[in-house]
Design an enzyme around this catalytic site. Structure first.
Site, PDB file in Angstrom:
ATOM      1  N   GLY A 132      60.573  26.118 -22.381  1.00 41.69           N
ATOM      2  CA  GLY A 132      61.612  26.784 -23.710  1.00 41.69           C
ATOM      3  C   GLY A 132      61.828  28.240 -23.122  1.00 41.69           C
ATOM      4  O   GLY A 132      62.788  28.783 -23.537  1.00 41.69           O
ATOM      5  N   THR A 160      65.626  22.055 -24.386  1.00 36.69           N
ATOM      6  CA  THR A 160      64.327  21.730 -23.885  1.00 36.69           C
ATOM      7  C   THR A 160      63.015  21.731 -24.563  1.00 36.69           C
ATOM      8  O   THR A 160      62.471  20.684 -24.599  1.00 36.69           O
ATOM      9  CB  THR A 160      63.870  22.930 -22.505  1.00 36.69           C
ATOM     10  OG1 THR A 160      65.272  22.858 -21.892  1.00 36.69           O
ATOM     11  CG2 THR A 160      62.905  22.437 -21.617  1.00 36.69           C
ATOM     12  N   GLY A 167      63.816  28.639 -20.580  1.00 37.62           N
ATOM     13  CA  GLY A 167      65.122  28.441 -19.704  1.00 37.62           C
ATOM     14  C   GLY A 167      64.962  28.197 -18.186  1.00 37.62           C
ATOM     15  O   GLY A 167      65.878  28.379 -17.415  1.00 37.62           O
ATOM     16  N   LYS A 168      63.811  27.803 -17.855  1.00 36.82           N
ATOM     17  CA  LYS A 168      63.545  27.253 -16.221  1.00 36.82           C
ATOM     18  C   LYS A 168      64.674  26.448 -15.669  1.00 36.82           C
ATOM     19  O   LYS A 168      65.303  26.553 -14.604  1.00 36.82           O
ATOM     20  CB  LYS A 168      62.173  26.844 -16.272  1.00 36.82           C
ATOM     21  CG  LYS A 168      61.498  26.820 -15.048  1.00 36.82           C
ATOM     22  CD  LYS A 168      59.957  26.454 -15.205  1.00 36.82           C
ATOM     23  CE  LYS A 168      60.001  25.037 -16.121  1.00 36.82           C
ATOM     24  NZ  LYS A 168      58.648  24.379 -16.167  1.00 36.82           N
ATOM     25  N   THR A 169      64.981  25.461 -16.367  1.00 35.33           N
ATOM     26  CA  THR A 169      65.898  24.303 -15.930  1.00 35.33           C
ATOM     27  C   THR A 169      67.257  25.036 -15.798  1.00 35.33           C
ATOM     28  O   THR A 169      67.891  24.993 -14.962  1.00 35.33           O
ATOM     29  CB  THR A 169      65.765  23.160 -16.845  1.00 35.33           C
ATOM     30  OG1 THR A 169      64.650  22.573 -16.485  1.00 35.33           O
ATOM     31  CG2 THR A 169      66.840  22.003 -16.109  1.00 35.33           C
ATOM     32  N   SER A 170      67.597  25.635 -16.860  1.00 34.88           N
ATOM     33  CA  SER A 170      68.880  26.295 -16.855  1.00 34.88           C
ATOM     34  C   SER A 170      69.219  27.381 -15.913  1.00 34.88           C
ATOM     35  O   SER A 170      70.003  27.284 -15.006  1.00 34.88           O
ATOM     36  CB  SER A 170      69.273  27.244 -18.239  1.00 34.88           C
ATOM     37  OG  SER A 170      69.121  26.269 -19.286  1.00 34.88           O
ATOM     38  N   ASP A 221      59.260  17.281 -13.441  1.00 31.14           N
ATOM     39  CA  ASP A 221      59.260  17.227 -15.030  1.00 31.14           C
ATOM     40  C   ASP A 221      59.448  15.937 -15.649  1.00 31.14           C
ATOM     41  O   ASP A 221      60.488  15.341 -15.401  1.00 31.14           O
ATOM     42  CB  ASP A 221      59.918  18.472 -15.846  1.00 31.14           C
ATOM     43  CG  ASP A 221      59.581  18.442 -17.266  1.00 31.14           C
ATOM     44  OD1 ASP A 221      58.820  17.530 -17.627  1.00 31.14           O
ATOM     45  OD2 ASP A 221      60.027  19.415 -17.882  1.00 31.14           O
TER      46      ASP A 221
END
Lengths: 589, 119
Positions: free
Chosen positions: A22, A504, A24-27, A49
């Site tokens: 949550g 997410t 925003g790691k992936t973004s 993940d």
């Protein structure tokens, strides 16, 4: 604090992103990968993940080999599923014995290889293989991992004495390395992988957080743990930082004030690293164009999603349901940073106000129950904390005391080695957790569980131990044997899944719900925390945020089968009884 | 040279620390096996998780599993002869096989180990 720009891009070939669900790691990982690829470097983006939404972002099916991303030259992506890896690994271990050993025996082996350790080790195996596979790595200038291995897996793989005991002398105490047996040929690979992670010229660890007190605390904890293991080249990225644009909107001003206060008390562990921010954007970063623009600070024209005027149930509906159904045990679950502790505190406070005696406990190492209640004494509420470090120390002391009754020095050395395994923490926490449930039978218990996969580890452990109980010769505390039947009794136990109205956290919460159902636990409610949707604001940024939330609220309504409530974003952190009462929503409408 | 072979069910670790509680039997076994190593006997434990092959290669244990299933474990063979099944041998039995006294089998630790800081 500076904005994260091109000049701050790390130049190591390996980038690891870590941070709680949550934040925003992936973004951030995707946007950075796109930016680097746009400069002509060949980039491989890897997610480990199992709930990865890379496929959604790129609108492409991904596999466990690099796939070219359409529309971006030089960018390739790869998805590793640790559960699938664990499954393959299990088959690799058991398969050769089919037909050679009786089925009951194979079953016994499979059970033993079904624990969390196996999944984690299998995931690390895949990851270490990639990290050291020159045929893959040499094709790329930069490899971006959208997740970091946890400290305890690395620690396990670094136990040199355990390895040598296991390999050279496995007739005595083979230590807790059962699941590692099949990975023995890869010993060199692990060594190389761990060395690569520690090398500051090779690897940069990107710590992603939000400008909020608890995500910052959690980032500090992850940072510290990985630093101790030797991954010391770290950079802090504060995602979602809203700059002051001299708006007169009360909510926007309050939003900026909250983040400023949180950053003023940034944990000291984080201060030693370079810190940058990425700006708050009111829309989800769900397309290549948006991510490109975000990283390079361009303006974005965004479509407005129409507000369909959905009615959003308030959190008191859930309280009313609890009063009527009277569960004995309530869990708040969800990923880190979504506000589980706040929700747990709110439930405890409100039920206590209705005359119910409550016990509130947490297994979250970054727990802040006292912080939530402030200095207020709350009638009918008792509070405790399961501190994994304390529980492990207690368990170790208990084991060693018992072991030293019968063991010599060498024997104790084996015990000590076993105690260094990741299983020990699980067991220690699990036992503490069972004890809380057993010892507070005359109260309604609310358990605020730790973030990350910990919650599920506990449940897996519960299941595995329950099966073992029937044949164990040890002393089984009644607290342990009573636990699983209680958890599975829907009239006894009710789970509240906490999430944010964003991509997410919703994906992850959905997966959590599926896992819980598989484990036989029933989910009573979904709680959508920090929504802007019911707040009156004139801030153009926040109005866009409201519009972006609509999609996720509808998604949650459907996934939860309409069993959801929402808690509005509040101007000041919800501390003390007064602050918690503001979560009801009626005050700010 | 006498051979003691013990075939055990699948376990995470042979000290039993990873079970739901500390199993004193497994602790005792770790200890006894360590002391037996000081004699000229061959004393080995085969854990199903780590060494399934041992359960395939040894015909006697394979037969036992086929006919009696998991309940037969742990099973102890001394020089190839099944002398104990479904439970671990007693200290008296070990003593008889090894010539060590029960005291020698249960030797006390010389030092207490510190758990912290040196793992």
């Amino acid at each position: 604090m500076e904005r994260f720009t091109r000049s701050h891009f790390p130049d190591t070939p390996f980038l690891f992103f870590t941070g709680k669900g949550g934040v925003g790691k992936t973004s951030v990982a995707c946007s950075l990968s796109i930016a680097i690829a746009n400069e002509g470097k060949k980039v491989l983006l890897i997610s480990t993940d199992p709930a990865s939404n890379l496929q959604d972002i790129f609108g492409q099916t991904l596999s466990n080999t690099p796939t070219k991303i359409e529309g971006i030259d030089n960018l390739f992506a790869l998805n590793l599923d640790p559960e699938q890896a664990a499954q393959q690994y299990k088959e690799q271990m058991v398969g050769p014995y089919r037909g050679k050993l009786p089925d009951v025996v194979l079953q016994n082996m499979e059970e033993q290889l079904s624990g969390a350790c196996t999944v984690e080790i299998a995931a690390f195996n895949e990851f270490a293989t990639l990290l050291t596979d020159t045929s893959v790595i040499e094709k790329f200038d930069t490899v971006v991992f959208d997740t970091a291995p946890t400290g305890h897996t690395l620690r396990l793989l670094q136990l040199p004495s355990a390895w040598s005991t296991f390999l050279d002398d496995n007739t005595t105490g083979t230590s807790c390395l059962g699941p590692l047996k099949g990975l023995e040929p890869q010993r060199d690979i692990y060594k190389k992988a761990v060395e690569r992670l520690k090398n500051a010229n090779q690897t940069t660890l990107m710590l992603v957080t939000r400008p909020d007190v608890n995500p910052l605390k959690e980032a500090a904890r992850a940072s510290h743990e990985l630093f101790e293991i030797g991954i010391q080249n770290q950079v802090l990225l504060i995602n979602g930082y809203m700059k002051n644009v001299s708006s007169n909107d009360e909510i926007e001003k309050a939003f900026i004030a909250r983040q400023t206060e949180a950053l003023e008390i940034i944990p000291k562990e984080l201060k030693q690293f370079d810190q940058y921010y990425l700006p708050f954007v009111p829309y989800s970063l769900s397309s290549i164009e948006r991510m490109q623009a975000w990283m390079t600070n361009q303006d974005i024209t965004h479509e407005n999603e129409a507000d369909k005027g959905m009615t959003i149930p308030e959190v008191e509906e859930m309280i009313a349901d609890y009063l009527e159904r009277k569960p004995k045990l309530i869990f708040t679950m969800g990923k880190g940073g979504v506000g589980k502790t706040t929700v747990a505190s709110y439930i405890a406070l409100r039920l206590a106000e209705e005359g119910i005696r409550m016990h509130l406990t947490t297994t979250d190492p970054a727990a802040h129950l006292n912080w939530t209640f402030g200095d207020d004494k709350v009638k009918n509420v008792t509070v405790s904390r399961i501190d994994p470090k304390v529980e492990v120390a207690n368990y170790e002391a208990e084991v060693l005391a018992k072991a030293s009754e019968t063991m010599n020095e060498e024997g104790l050395a084996f015990v000590k080695e076993d105690l260094a395994s990741p299983c020990t923490e699980e067991i220690a926490v699990f036992r503490a957790f069972a004890n809380v449930v057993e010892n507070h039978q005359d109260e309604v218990i609310i358990i605020d569980t730790a973030p990350t996969g910990h919650t599920l580890l506990l449940l897996d452990a519960t299941e595995a131990y329950h099966r073992e109980i029937s044949r164990s010769q040890g002393d089984i505390p009644p607290a342990v044997s009573n636990l699983l039947p209680r958890l599975r009794d829907a009239s006894y136990t009710s789970v509240a899944i906490v999430t944010l109205p964003e991509a997410t956290p919703v994906f992850e919460a959905t997966r959590l719900q599926e896992d819980l159902q598989r484990a036989g636990l029933s989910v009573g409610w979904w709680v959508v925390n920090q929504t802007f949707s019911s707040i009156k604001t004139t801030s153009p940024t926040l109005i866009q945020k409201q519009q972006a939330e609509t999609k996720w609220l509808e998604e949650i309504k459907s996934i939860s089968n309409n069993q959801f409530v929402a808690i509005p974003w509040v101007k000041t952190p919800p501390v003390g009884t007064k602050g918690l009462h503001e979560l009801k929503g009626e005050n700010i409408k | 040279m006498k051979k003691i072979h013990i075939y055990e069910p699948a376990m995470c670790c042979s000290t039993g620390l990873c079970g739901p509680s500390i199993d004193p039997e497994l602790l005792r076994m770790s200890f006894v096996m360590n002391n037996l190593k000081k004699t000229d006997m061959e004393a080995e434990r085969f854990n199903l998780t780590n060494e399934p092959n041992a359960f395939v290669e040894n015909e006697a244990i394979n037969q036992l599993l086929m006919s009696e299933g998991m309940d037969a474990l742990p099973a102890t063979f001394v020089d190839g002869e099944l002398l104990c099944k479904g439970k671990y041998p007693t200290n008296a039995q070990f003593s008889q096989w090894s010539g060590l006294t029960e005291e020698e089998l249960l030797q006390k630790p010389k030092v207490r180990l510190s758990l912290k800081g040196d793992a």
